[in-house]
Enzyme design. Structure first.
Site, mmCIF file in Angstrom:
data_model
loop_
_atom_site.group_PDB
_atom_site.id
_atom_site.type_symbol
_atom_site.label_atom_id
_atom_site.label_comp_id
_atom_site.label_asym_id
_atom_site.label_seq_id
_atom_site.Cartn_x
_atom_site.Cartn_y
_atom_site.Cartn_z
ATOM 1 N N TYR A 37 -127.011 76.129 -31.538
ATOM 2 C CA TYR A 37 -126.878 74.841 -32.238
ATOM 3 C C TYR A 37 -128.218 74.360 -32.762
ATOM 4 C CZ TYR A 37 -122.108 73.934 -30.542
ATOM 5 O OH TYR A 37 -120.772 73.973 -30.296
ATOM 6 N N LYS A 59 -123.126 64.574 2.438
ATOM 7 C CA LYS A 59 -122.558 63.858 1.292
ATOM 8 C C LYS A 59 -122.578 64.753 0.050
ATOM 9 C CE LYS A 59 -127.070 61.825 0.204
ATOM 10 N NZ LYS A 59 -127.891 60.599 0.272
HETATM 11 C C1 LIG Z 1 -128.848 60.888 1.247
HETATM 12 C C2 LIG Z 1 -129.291 60.041 2.384
HETATM 13 C C3 LIG Z 1 -129.962 60.610 3.472
HETATM 14 C C4 LIG Z 1 -130.443 62.043 3.465
HETATM 15 O O1 LIG Z 1 -131.664 62.065 2.759
HETATM 16 P P1 LIG Z 1 -132.469 63.432 2.576
HETATM 17 O O2 LIG Z 1 -133.769 63.016 1.994
HETATM 18 O O3 LIG Z 1 -131.654 64.237 1.635
HETATM 19 O O4 LIG Z 1 -132.580 64.045 3.916
HETATM 20 C C5 LIG Z 1 -130.261 59.804 4.557
HETATM 21 N N1 LIG Z 1 -129.915 58.504 4.562
HETATM 22 C C6 LIG Z 1 -129.273 57.910 3.545
HETATM 23 C C7 LIG Z 1 -128.922 56.475 3.633
HETATM 24 C C8 LIG Z 1 -128.944 58.656 2.413
HETATM 25 O O5 LIG Z 1 -128.321 58.068 1.385
#
Ligand SMILES: *Cc1c(COP(=O)(O)O)cnc(C)c1O
Length: 383
Positions: free
Chosen positions: A265, A39
């Protein structure tokens, strides 16, 4: 003389061999199947590249949040099973079914839309029922679980749905001692039992993400979903993984300034001595957090040089001291840390956040390339 790409612009270099090696660490830790969670563009590393690299390292499935992300993997020719788990009720379910994307179902409303799409397209939807096991976030609440299972079983009878999995997600897995982990696992087991009582036969039971996979074998069940771990982040601090990203930027200009020169800044920094300042063309729009002011340093010519003054949207000033640093030289903002450069974990500490936010926050203006020799053999695609 040919310029190297890192001399031209801020550049993110992705070491895909690290992703394959990290996947191998998980492959060795469990007998369960591995889902590579890619993702958010593979946590900022390139979803398609990370997917190929993780499949080469022992993963057999892919996971993403949105249907669009799943379709991107299919468009790139990836044929491994893909699960999409976070979509609005009015998502393009038919597009997902056409592309053979498995869907997580967090409630009856989603199930109704998915079964309607399955009927309309003459396909059977492979779904994973998603139980909330204690985060009050995604997934069905306990009171809604049995009715959801019953409705899914009815849809199975009608031939429009196949419940292939049950999934949950732990809220405190990065603290293995936290008692909520056990409670969450028990709620997950209850959810699986309830599904079976309703006549469902989920063959993929999955609860663990990176941290639980590394610290709690009792959470592995049939499948572990690994995201952060693929790209070298271990929230549990219990494994040695390889960070895969290096962020560099060329020096745009330098200036020699006397003591007492205000920088940036708000003049939040004033030089205490005569020194040289180097300007870097990367700022908070590129993922350099503004909140690191006064704490961060970068690596120039093998030396630690502090970031001075406020990080701007597009630029950052570094105090390079007495070094004769010249325009065009390359500064390392973060990398794996093997040559003394700061890491994404350092930036996270300076910014008061976690590495995930640093690596997924690199702006679209930053150039991207795959480190030489690390791209896995692409699987041939038949036309
Ligand atoms: C992002 C996510 C994962 C992966 O989690 P990690 O800790 O990055 O391995 C797994 N399951 C769900 C539902 C997620 O949203």
């Amino acid at each position: 003389m040919t310029l190297r790409e890192e001399q031209r612009r801020a550049l993110l270099t992705v070491d895909l061999a690290a992703v394959t090696a990290n996947t191998g660490v998980f492959r060795a830790r469990t007998r369960a199947e591995l889902m590579a969670v890619v993702k958010a563009d593979g946590f900022g590393h390139g979803a398609v590249d990370v997917a190929h690299s993780a499949l080469a390292g022992g993963a057999s499935r892919l996971g993403v949040t949105s249907i669009d992300e799943a379709l991107e993997l299919r468009a790139a020719g990836l044929t491994a099973p893909v699960l999409s788990w976070l979509n609005p009720v009015d998502a393009d379910w038919e597009a997902a079914l056409r592309a053979d994307v498995e869907l997580a179902v967090p409630g009856a409303g989603h199930l109704a839309r998915i079964t309607a799409a399955a009927r309309a397209s003459g396909r059977c939807a492979a779904v994973h029922l998603h139980a909330d096991v204690g985060m009050a976030r995604d997934g069905a609440e306990p009171a809604a679980w049995e009715p959801l299972c019953a409705a899914a079983r009815e849809a199975e009878r009608q031939g429009v749905v196949d419940v292939v999995g049950v999934m949950g997600h732990l809220g405190c897995a990065d603290s293995p001692e936290d008692t909520h982990n056990r409670a969450g696992r028990l709620r997950f087991l209850d959810a699986v039992s309830a599904a079976r009582r309703q006549g469902l036969h989920p063959r993929h039971r999955h609860l663990a993400a990176t941290a639980a996979t590394l610290t709690d074998p009792s959470s592995h069940f049939d499948l572990c979903r690994i995201g952060a771990g693929l790209i070298g982040i271990d929230p549990s601090g219990s494994a040695r993984l390889r960070p895969a990203l290096t962020l560099t930027a060329p020096v745009v200009s330098v200036r020699d300034v006397p003591a007492g020169t205000p920088v940036g800044y708000g003049h939040t920094h004033t030089t205490a001595y005569r020194t040289r300042l180097a300007l870097i063309p990367a700022g908070y729009a590129d993922g350099v957090p503004r909140s690191v002011a006064g704490r961060a340093w970068v690596q120039v010519r093998g030396r630690r040089c502090p970031v001075v003054g406020r990080v701007s949207m597009d630029q950052t000033v570094v105090d390079v001291g007495a070094d004769p640093v010249a325009p065009g030289e390359v500064v390392t903002l973060f990398g794996p840390g093997l040559d003394g450069e700061p890491t994404a974990a350092d930036w996270a500490r300076w910014a008061g956040t976690i590495e995930h936010e640093i690596v997924t926050g690199i702006g679209s203006r930053v150039g991207r390339r795959v480190a030489l020799g690390t791209r896995p053999q692409a699987v041939p695609v038949c036309a």
